[in-house]
Design an enzyme around this catalytic site. Structure first.
Site, PDB file in Angstrom:
ATOM      1  N   ASP A 227      56.157   0.370  44.783  1.00 45.75           N
ATOM      2  CA  ASP A 227      55.869   2.055  45.370  1.00 45.75           C
ATOM      3  C   ASP A 227      56.918   2.246  46.152  1.00 45.75           C
ATOM      4  O   ASP A 227      57.596   1.348  46.835  1.00 45.75           O
ATOM      5  CB  ASP A 227      54.476   1.619  46.336  1.00 45.75           C
ATOM      6  CG  ASP A 227      53.317   1.323  45.507  1.00 45.75           C
ATOM      7  OD1 ASP A 227      53.097   1.981  44.190  1.00 45.75           O
ATOM      8  OD2 ASP A 227      52.400   0.860  45.819  1.00 45.75           O
TER       9      ASP A 227
ATOM     10  N   ASP B 268      51.050   6.781  40.259  1.00 44.20           N
ATOM     11  CA  ASP B 268      49.981   7.038  40.982  1.00 44.20           C
ATOM     12  C   ASP B 268      49.647   8.419  40.969  1.00 44.20           C
ATOM     13  O   ASP B 268      48.569   9.101  40.871  1.00 44.20           O
ATOM     14  CB  ASP B 268      49.995   6.609  42.250  1.00 44.20           C
ATOM     15  CG  ASP B 268      50.110   4.934  42.361  1.00 44.20           C
ATOM     16  OD1 ASP B 268      49.491   4.476  41.678  1.00 44.20           O
ATOM     17  OD2 ASP B 268      50.936   4.259  43.209  1.00 44.20           O
TER      18      ASP B 268
END
Length: 152
Positions: free
Chosen positions: A111, A129
């Site tokens: 991330d 995401d």
């Protein structure tokens, strides 16, 4: 179908961006883009958002495979006549596969998009995401619009 191209595009952008983060940033470092709003932060996640189900990779493998099979089936059956649905499912498929690739090859998800929304420190996320969320929001909007048309 063009919707699979959308999924492949999401996967490519997601994986390239994650590779760049892994190769060029130390874990935990941050680069400010817009102070107090947007940062590029090297982060790893072994669960879902907010650390939910951390280290339960087997769960994510099973859920993702079932989910991807469902999405592909649904695309084949319904997306031929519904462009917005096809685009939405392409984004969702690409997002699901992008994070699945990380889980299989890294045993964690990379991330790096770190935002503060009205001073709330939102969990760090990635392109996959984002694609998943945009796809879901598009489906919700479409469902609401279709419901409104049906009432008229």
């Amino acid at each position: 179908m063009i919707y699979y191209v959308i999924a492949l595009f999401v996967i490519a952008i997601d994986q390239i961006s994650k590779w760049l983060i892994v190769k060029n940033m130390e874990l935990g470092t941050s680069i400010p883009i817009i102070d107090n709003v947007l940062y590029i932060t090297s982060h790893r996640n072994r669960g879902a958002a907010w650390g939910i189900l951390e280290n339960k990779m087997w769960f994510f493998y099973i859920i993702t495979v079932v989910f991807v099979v469902f999405i592909v089936f649904y695309m084949k059956k319904y997306a031929k006549t519904d462009k917005l649905l096809g685009i939405s499912l392409g984004l969702i498929l690409g997002g699901a596969m992008g994070n699945f690739i990380d889980r299989v090859f890294r045993q964690e998800v990379v991330d790096f998009i770190h935002v503060y929304i009205f001073s709330y420190n939102y969990p760090v996320f990635n392109i996959a995401d984002s694609a998943l969320c945009i796809g879901v929001v598009l489906i919700i909007i479409q469902t609401l619009l279709e419901g409104k048309k049906a009432k008229e």
